[in-house]
Write an enzyme that holds these catalytic residues in place. Structure first.
Site, PDB file in Angstrom:
ATOM      1  N   ALA A  58       0.847  -1.188   0.000  1.00  0.00           N
ATOM      2  CA  ALA A  58       0.000   0.000   0.000  1.00  0.00           C
ATOM      3  C   ALA A  58       0.884   1.240   0.000  1.00  0.00           C
ATOM      4  CB  ALA A  58      -0.915  -0.008   1.215  1.00  0.00           C
ATOM      5  N   TYR A 182      -9.425   1.457   5.165  1.00  0.00           N
ATOM      6  CA  TYR A 182      -8.769   2.688   4.735  1.00  0.00           C
ATOM      7  C   TYR A 182      -9.772   3.595   4.016  1.00  0.00           C
ATOM      8  CZ  TYR A 182      -4.773   0.093   6.360  1.00  0.00           C
ATOM      9  OH  TYR A 182      -3.919  -0.624   7.161  1.00  0.00           O
ATOM     10  N   LEU A 300      -5.039 -16.976   4.182  1.00  0.00           N
ATOM     11  CA  LEU A 300      -4.564 -18.270   4.677  1.00  0.00           C
ATOM     12  C   LEU A 300      -4.629 -19.348   3.597  1.00  0.00           C
ATOM     13  CD1 LEU A 300      -5.960 -18.309   8.338  1.00  0.00           C
ATOM     14  CD2 LEU A 300      -3.728 -17.550   7.494  1.00  0.00           C
TER      15      LEU A 300
END
Length: 357
Positions: A58, A182, A300
């Site tokens: 990011a 965000y 995962l």
């Protein structure tokens, strides 16, 4: 069985050698937004390891958009020039060099995980005032200022300017960060967006800033593959949902977004997530089938056969992995061997270690 994980894909004319990609992972190691030697080694190794796409972390489109003071940025020419050899190194090793463009909103100006502190960095210690759709703090963080029209215009302009710099640095693919609590996710979620103007209330209004950002980035990069990363759910009552994600994905696909990177959570501290192997795959599957758009799954996924099975079941079109790449920067080379996929991009310097069938 032919491996889908190691089948190539073409996105807006850009050829990608496989469907096992590196998700963006913050390193909290930049200086004034400038990536360092660490970033070069960190990202280039994944390309050597066989990744199809390597998405750099990011990267803030403005100083106030950084998650922490140690985040990378691309709001200056110095930052652009520091990114250029990194993008070149990724491409030289056969992977696609991608950059995630981000603004942290109310979750900006926080201490990095390497610090002994938590929460917001005080202004007198190098922090800065934050902005958000509404003046509602993320739990434990400083209260942000509500963005006005001029502030939203600046956000859009910052994404546009960052796009030009990213292309000048040599990145071949861009991702807009609308996930993990965000700024753009904050606008999308009714838990963080309590506005009563044209940027709040209805789904169309809450998506308005994202649509403006997509339009600006696409106009600045008309021929470059464009991804959007969504958190498909807030994992909290009354929050952003996977059904809303699918609707908005359809809207931005019509405006030129090519692919969707489906993650989840991060917008509120009271989220309730029960993680487990592939725990977010069903979200990617829902968006893919409901909106009819290509998606990558993440969460995962750390085993070759697990990743292959997701694609074989038609739940996603690609896999974004993160922690497994940190554990093994040659994850793709290893996975190809485990799946019996015949690939021709083992580095010649390493080919002596290639497993024999």
């Amino acid at each position: 069985m032919t491996s889908l994980l190691f089948s190539p894909v073409t996105i807006r004319g850009l050829d990608v050698r496989n469907r096992l990609w590196v998700a963006p992972m913050c390193q909290y190691s930049a200086v004034e937004g400038v990536p360092q030697e660490w970033h070069h080694t960190h990202l280039a190794q994944f390309a050597s390891g066989g990744a199809g796409i390597v998405v750099a972390e990011a990267t803030a489109v403005s100083p106030e958009g950084r998650i922490s003071p140690e985040d990378t940025g691309i709001w200056t020419d110095e930052q652009r020039d520091a990114w250029a050899p990194i993008a070149a190194a990724i491409k030289a090793r056969g992977a696609v060099a991608a950059l995630q463009l981000a603004h942290a909103g109310r979750k900006a100006s926080t201490w990095s995980p390497f610090s002994d502190h938590h929460g917001s960095v005080p202004v007198e210690q190098g922090g800065w005032p934050t902005v958000a759709p509404s003046a509602i703090a993320f739990e434990g963080y400083a209260e942000p200022a509500q963005l006005d029209e001029a502030g939203m215009d600046r956000v859009v302009a910052d994404f546009e300017a960052a796009t030009h710099r990213a292309l000048d640095a040599g990145f071949e693919l861009l991702e807009i960060h609308a996930a993990h609590g965000y700024l753009l996710h904050q606008f999308l979620s009714p838990l963080s967006n309590l506005r009563t103007d044209e940027y709040g209330g209805s789904l169309e209004n809450r998506a308005r800033l994202l649509l403006r950002v997509v339009d600006a980035v696409r106009a600045a990069a008309p021929d470059v593959p464009l991804f959007v990363r969504f958190s498909a759910t807030d994992w909290a009552e009354g929050g952003w949902t996977v059904d809303e994600t699918a609707v908005v994905a359809g809207w931005v696909a019509e405006r030129g977004v090519d692919f969707f990177d489906i993650s989840s959570g991060g917008n509120v501290a009271h989220q309730r997530i029960v993680p487990g192997p592939g725990y977010q795959v069903h979200l990617a599957d829902h968006v893919r089938k409901t909106a009819g758009v290509p998606v990558s799954a993440v969460g995962l996924i750390d085993d070759a056969r697990q990743a292959e099975a997701v694609l074989q079941r038609g739940e996603a079109d690609a896999i974004m992995a993160a922690r497994e790449w940190l554990r093994d920067p040659h994850f793709a080379l290893r996975a190809a061997g485990e799946l019996g996929a015949d690939i021709d991009y083992w580095p010649k310097q390493y080919v002596r270690a290639r497993p024999r069938r």
